[in-house]
Motif scaffolding. Structure first.
Motif, short mmCIF file in Angstrom:
data_model
loop_
_atom_site.label_atom_id
_atom_site.label_comp_id
_atom_site.label_asym_id
_atom_site.label_seq_id
_atom_site.Cartn_x
_atom_site.Cartn_y
_atom_site.Cartn_z
N PHE A 572 45.11 53.70 40.16
CA PHE A 572 44.58 54.32 38.94
C PHE A 572 43.78 53.30 38.12
CE2 PHE A 572 45.14 55.90 34.51
CZ PHE A 572 44.56 57.15 34.67
N GLY A 573 44.32 52.07 38.05
CA GLY A 573 43.63 51.02 37.32
C GLY A 573 42.29 50.66 37.94
N LEU A 574 42.24 50.62 39.29
CA LEU A 574 40.99 50.31 39.98
C LEU A 574 39.94 51.37 39.73
CD1 LEU A 574 42.40 49.02 43.41
CD2 LEU A 574 41.30 47.64 41.63
N ILE A 575 40.39 52.63 39.63
CA ILE A 575 39.47 53.75 39.38
C ILE A 575 38.92 53.70 37.96
CG2 ILE A 575 39.30 56.27 39.16
CD1 ILE A 575 41.54 56.43 41.31
N ARG A 576 39.80 53.41 37.00
CA ARG A 576 39.46 53.60 35.59
C ARG A 576 38.90 52.36 34.89
NH1 ARG A 576 41.97 58.00 32.99
NH2 ARG A 576 41.01 57.14 31.10
N THR A 577 38.91 51.21 35.54
CA THR A 577 38.44 49.99 34.87
C THR A 577 37.24 49.40 35.60
OG1 THR A 577 39.95 48.55 36.10
CG2 THR A 577 40.75 49.43 34.01
N SER A 578 36.50 48.59 34.90
CA SER A 578 35.31 47.96 35.50
C SER A 578 35.73 46.80 36.39
CB SER A 578 34.38 47.46 34.39
OG SER A 578 35.07 46.57 33.52
N PRO A 579 34.88 46.38 37.33
CA PRO A 579 35.22 45.28 38.24
C PRO A 579 35.66 44.02 37.50
CG PRO A 579 33.21 46.38 38.96
CD PRO A 579 33.55 46.97 37.62
N GLN A 580 36.59 43.31 38.10
CA GLN A 580 37.13 42.04 37.62
C GLN A 580 38.02 42.17 36.37
OE1 GLN A 580 33.93 39.18 37.23
NE2 GLN A 580 33.56 39.13 39.43
N THR A 581 38.27 43.40 35.92
CA THR A 581 39.20 43.60 34.81
C THR A 581 40.63 43.33 35.28
OG1 THR A 581 37.79 45.30 33.84
CG2 THR A 581 40.09 45.25 33.10
N THR A 582 41.39 42.59 34.49
CA THR A 582 42.79 42.31 34.83
C THR A 582 43.61 43.59 34.71
OG1 THR A 582 42.65 40.03 34.06
CG2 THR A 582 44.85 40.99 34.19
N LEU A 583 44.44 43.86 35.70
CA LEU A 583 45.33 45.03 35.68
C LEU A 583 46.74 44.55 35.33
CD1 LEU A 583 44.20 46.96 38.91
CD2 LEU A 583 43.36 47.22 36.55
N ARG A 584 47.37 45.22 34.39
CA ARG A 584 48.73 44.87 33.96
C ARG A 584 49.65 46.06 34.23
NH1 ARG A 584 47.94 40.32 30.61
NH2 ARG A 584 45.74 40.09 30.03
N ILE A 585 50.60 45.84 35.12
CA ILE A 585 51.51 46.90 35.56
C ILE A 585 52.93 46.54 35.16
CG2 ILE A 585 52.23 48.34 37.51
CD1 ILE A 585 49.19 48.28 37.14
N SER A 586 53.70 47.54 34.71
CA SER A 586 55.13 47.34 34.45
C SER A 586 55.91 48.26 35.38
CB SER A 586 55.47 47.66 32.99
OG SER A 586 54.81 46.77 32.12
N LYS A 587 57.05 47.77 35.85
CA LYS A 587 57.87 48.55 36.79
C LYS A 587 59.33 48.45 36.38
CE LYS A 587 59.03 48.84 41.75
NZ LYS A 587 58.82 50.28 41.88
#
Length: 632
Positions: A572-587
Motif C-alpha cells: 500500500f505504501g509503495l502504491i501511495r507514496t512517491s519513489p524513495q519515500t521512507t515507509l514506516r510500518i507498525s506491527k
C-alpha cells in the motif's frame, strides 16, 4: 539574627498586600515576628499564615494545624483552608473531623466554598454514608443549586461507586429549567459543562466508554476539558485509534488543544506510529508557546522513538532546557528500541556525569539494549550495577529482561535457573520470554514445560497455546498441533490476528490477513503484492515455508506468506507514496523470518528505506540489510 529581615516588612505588611514569605523557614520567622508584635491577633493576618502553611508548595500540615489551633476565633476562610488542605492529604478523613468541628462553632457557618472540599474528602476516602449526610447539609444550607457544589456532590457519588445517585442528580440538574431566577446565565452554563465533564470522567474511570462517549456526544457545549477527559481515557485504556480519531475531531471543531491535550494524545500516536500527527503536535506546541517541559518533552521523545524517528527524538532531548531521570530514561529506552546499544551506553555515561541517579526504568532500557544486541556480559554488569551501586531492588521487569537476554543467546538452562531462583514470583511476561526463546532455538521439551506452566498461570491467554502449537508444527508433530488447537476451541481461546498499519498523510491505514482486505482498492494491493513476489524471485528469493505452521501444500504455503499484514502495508505504501519515500510500518506481533528476509530485499529492489516496528523492537531496512544484523 535573621528575624531582623522581617522587621520592616512586618510593620508595613497588611493582609491585602503581597505575602512576604517564599519558604517555610521564612514563614516561621515571620510567624514569630507577628507573635512578638501581637499582629497575630488580626484574624486576616493569621488566616494568611494558615493559607501559606496549608496550601503553598512548601506546605506543612502539622504546622498549619498548630496555627489553626492557636487562633482565637477561626473564621470561615480559615476553616475552609484547613479542610481543603486535609481533603488533599494522605488522610482525607481528617477534613471531615474539622468540618464537624466547624458545625459546632456557633461563630461561623459553612459556605459554598466549604462543601466542595468536604465532598472531595468523602470521595477520596470512599465514605458514601458521610457523603450523603453532607449532601443533606448542603441542601439544608441552601447550596443545592450552586454549580460548584453540585458538581462536587456528583463527583463524590462517582468516586464512591454510587452511579445511580450520581446519574439521578446529574439529570435532575441538566434537565431542570433553572427554577427561579438565574442571575448569571454564563455561570450556569459553565457550571453545567463542568458537571457533564465530571460525569464523563466518572464513567471513563470505571471503563464504561460507551456511556461516557454517549454523554460526550450529547453535550450541548464542550470545553477543552471535555475533549481531554475522553482522549486521555481512550489512550490510557489502550484504545489508541479512538484517542487519535477524537483528537482529529477536536481539530476540526476548531477548539485549541492545551498542554494536557498534547500530553494525553502523544502516547496514543506513539503506539500507532502516527508520525505526521505527532509532528503536528510538536509544531503546534512550539508555535503556541506551550512550554516543552520534562513531561511534554518525554512524551515527544517517546512518540518520535516509537514512530521510528530516533534522530528527531534525540533532537528534542538535546533541546530540553532541563533534564531529569524521566527524560534520560525515555531517550535510553528509545535508543534501546532501535538497537543502538553503543549510544545507550554513551547516554548512560552522560547521565551519570550530569549527576542524575538512574531509576528502575533506566535499567529496563539498559538491559533491553543489551538483549537486542546480544551483549550478555554487559547485561550482567548492568544488572549487578543496579543492585550493588544504585541500590535498587530488581523488579519482575528486570528479571524479564535478563531472561530475554539469556534466552535469545540460547542460554536456555541459565535463563530457566534464573527464573527458578528469583526472589519474586515470575509473571506471564517472563515465562513468555523463555517460551519465545525455546521456540526460537527449537527446544520443544523445555518449551512444552514452560507452556504448560503458562497455561496454568494465564489459562485464557492465547500466547502459550499458539507458541506450543507452532513448536509442534515446526517439528512436524501435527498430532500435537491438533491437540493444542482442539483445547483452544474447547476453551474458546482465539489467536491474536496479525495486524499492521501505516500512516500516510496523517491517516492510519490498517491491514489484517489475506481474507480480510477491506481497504481502498484491494485489487491494486493484490497486484502490487504479486509484483513484489515476482521481483523477489528474480533476485533469487525463495519463501521460507517453515514459517507457515499449517499442514498445507508447499505451493500454498508460499502464497500464504505473500499476504502477511506487513507486506500488505508495504504494498500500500509503495502504491501511495512517491519513489524513495521512507515507509514506516507498525506491527502488533513479532516479525517472522520470511518477512524479515523478504523486506531486506524489497528495500533494495525498490530503493526504499523501510522502518518496521514489531512487538519487540525496530528494524531499519535499507539497501538489502537490517539494522538488527539479523539478531532479533
Amino acid at each position: 539574627m535573621n528575624s531582623t529581615i522581617f522587621t520592616s516588612t512586618t510593620s508595613a505588611w497588611t493582609p491585602s498586600s503581597s505575602f512576604p514569605c517564599k519558604t517555610l523557614q521564612d514563614l516561621k520567622q515571620f510567624h514569630a515576628q507577628m507573635i512578638k508584635t501581637a499582629e497575630i491577633r488580626d484574624p486576616l493576618a493569621a488566616a494568611e499564615l494558615l493559607r501559606f502553611s496549608a496550601l503553598s508548595d512548601h506546605r506543612d500540615l502539622d504546622y498549619a494545624g498548630k496555627i489553626f489551633r492557636n487562633m482565637r476565633r477561626p473564621n470561615c476562610f480559615s476553616y475552609n483552608t484547613l479542610i481543603r488542605a486535609l481533603s488533599e492529604s494522605n488522610d482525607p478523613c481528617d477534613a471531615l473531623l474539622v468540618f464537624v468541628e466547624m458545625l459546632g462553632d456557633s461563630s461561623v457557618e459553612p459556605n459554598r466554598f466549604t462543601f466542595p472540599s468536604v465532598f472531595k474528602a468523602c470521595g477520596r476516602a470512599e465514605r458514601l454514608r458521610e457523603g450523603k449526610q453532607v449532601h443533606g447539609l448542603a441542601v439544608k444550607f441552601g447550596f443545592d443549586g450552586d454549580e460548584f457544589v453540585v458538581s462536587n456532590v456528583v463527583r463524590m457519588y462517582l468516586s464512591c461507586g454510587a452511579m445511580e445517585d450520581a446519574h439521578r442528580l446529574f439529570y435532575r440538574r441538566v434537565l431542570s429549567d433553572g427554577c427561579g431566577e438565574i442571575s448569571d446565565k454564563k455561570r450556569r452554563v459553565d457550571g453545567d459543562v463542568v458537571l457533564w465533564n465530571v460525569m464523563i470522567d466518572g464513567y471513563v474511570g470505571i471503563g464504561e466508554f460507551e456511556v461516557a462517549r454517549k454523554l460526550f456526544d450529547e453535550m450541548p457545549k464542550r470545553s477543552v476539558v471535555s475533549w481531554n477527559v475522553m482522549i486521555a481515557g481512550y489512550a490510557q485504556s489502550g484504545q489508541f485509534k479512538e484517542a487519535v480519531e477524537l483528537f482529529r475531531e477536536m481539530q476540526m471543531a476548531e477548539l485549541a488543544p492545551n498542554y494536557v491535550t498534547l500530553v494525553s494524545v502523544l502516547p496514543a500516536m506513539a503506539r500507532l506510529g502516527a508520525l505526521e500527527l505527532g509532528k503536528w503536535v510538536h509544531l503546534y506546541a512550539v508555535r503556541n508557546n506551550i512550554r516543552i517541559d520534562d513531561v511534554l518533552g518525554s512524551a515527544l521523545i517517546d512518540m518520535y522513538s516509537k514512530c521510528g524517528s530516533i534522530e528527531k527524538a534525540l533532537q528534542v532531548f538535546d533541546e530540553l532546557p532541563q533534564r531529569n531521570v524521566i527524560t534520560w530514561s525515555t531517550i535510553i529506552a528509545g535508543l534501546a528500541m532501535h538497537g543502538r546499544a553503543k549510544d545507550v551506553h554513551d547516554c548512560f555515561k552522560d547521565m551519570e556525569h550530569a549527576g542524575i541517579s538512574p531509576s528502575e526504568v533506566t535499567y529496563i532500557g539498559l538491559l533491553t539494549a543489551c538483549s537486542h544486541a546480544g551483549l550478555i556480559d554487559e547485561g550482567r554488569r548492568f544488572f549487578d550495577h543496579m543492585v550493588s551501586v544504585a541500590g535498587l531492588e530488581p523488579r519482575v521487569e528486570h528479571y524479564g529482561c535478563m531472561v530475554d537476554l539469556l534466552g535469545r543467546a540460547g542460554l536456555l538452562k541459565e535463563a530457566e535457573e534464573l527464573i527458578l531462583n528469583m526472589p519474586i514470583r515470575p509473571d506471564d511476561v517472563i515465562l513468555k520470554a523463555l517460551l519465545g526463546a525455546c521456540k526460537m532455538h527449537g527446544n520443544v521439551e523445555t518449551g512444552k514445560r514452560v507452556a504448560e506452566h503458562l497455561m496454568e498461570l494465564a489459562p485464557h491467554d492465547s500466547g502459550s497455546y499458539v507458541a506450543l502449537s507452532n513448536m509442534y508444527a515446526a517439528s512436524g508433530n501435527w498430532e500435537g498441533v491438533a491437540k493444542v488447537r482442539l483445547k483452544m476451541k474447547e476453551m474458546d481461546i482465539r489467536k491474536d490476528p496479525g495486524c499492521s498499519w501505516i500512516e500516510l498523510d496523517g491517516v492510519i491505514h490498517e491491514f489484517h490477513v489475506e481474507d480480510d482486505i477491506r481497504h481502498l482498492k484491494p485489487e491494486k494491493i493484490r497486484s502490487m503484492l504479486q509484483e513484489m513476489s515476482r521481483n523477489l524471485r528474480l533476485v533469487g528469493y525463495k519463501p521460507n515455508t517453515t514459517q507457515v505452521l499449517t499442514n498445507i501444500e508447499e505451493e500454498d504455503k508460499g502464497s500464504f506468506l505473500n499476504y502477511h499484514s506487513e507486506k500488505m502495508a508495504i504494498a500500500f505504501g509503495l502504491i501511495r507514496t512517491s519513489p524513495q519515500t521512507t515507509l514506516r510500518i507498525s506491527k502488533n506481533l513479532r516479525i517472522c523470518e520470511d518477512c524479515h528476509s523478504s523486506i531486506k530485499l524489497i528495500s533494495k529492489i525498490y530503493n526504499r528505506k523501510i522502518i518496521v516496528r514489531d512487538r519487540k523492537r525496530f528494524h531499519h531496512f535499507e539497501n538489502g540489510s537490517c539494522s538488527c544484523m539479523d539478531y532479533w
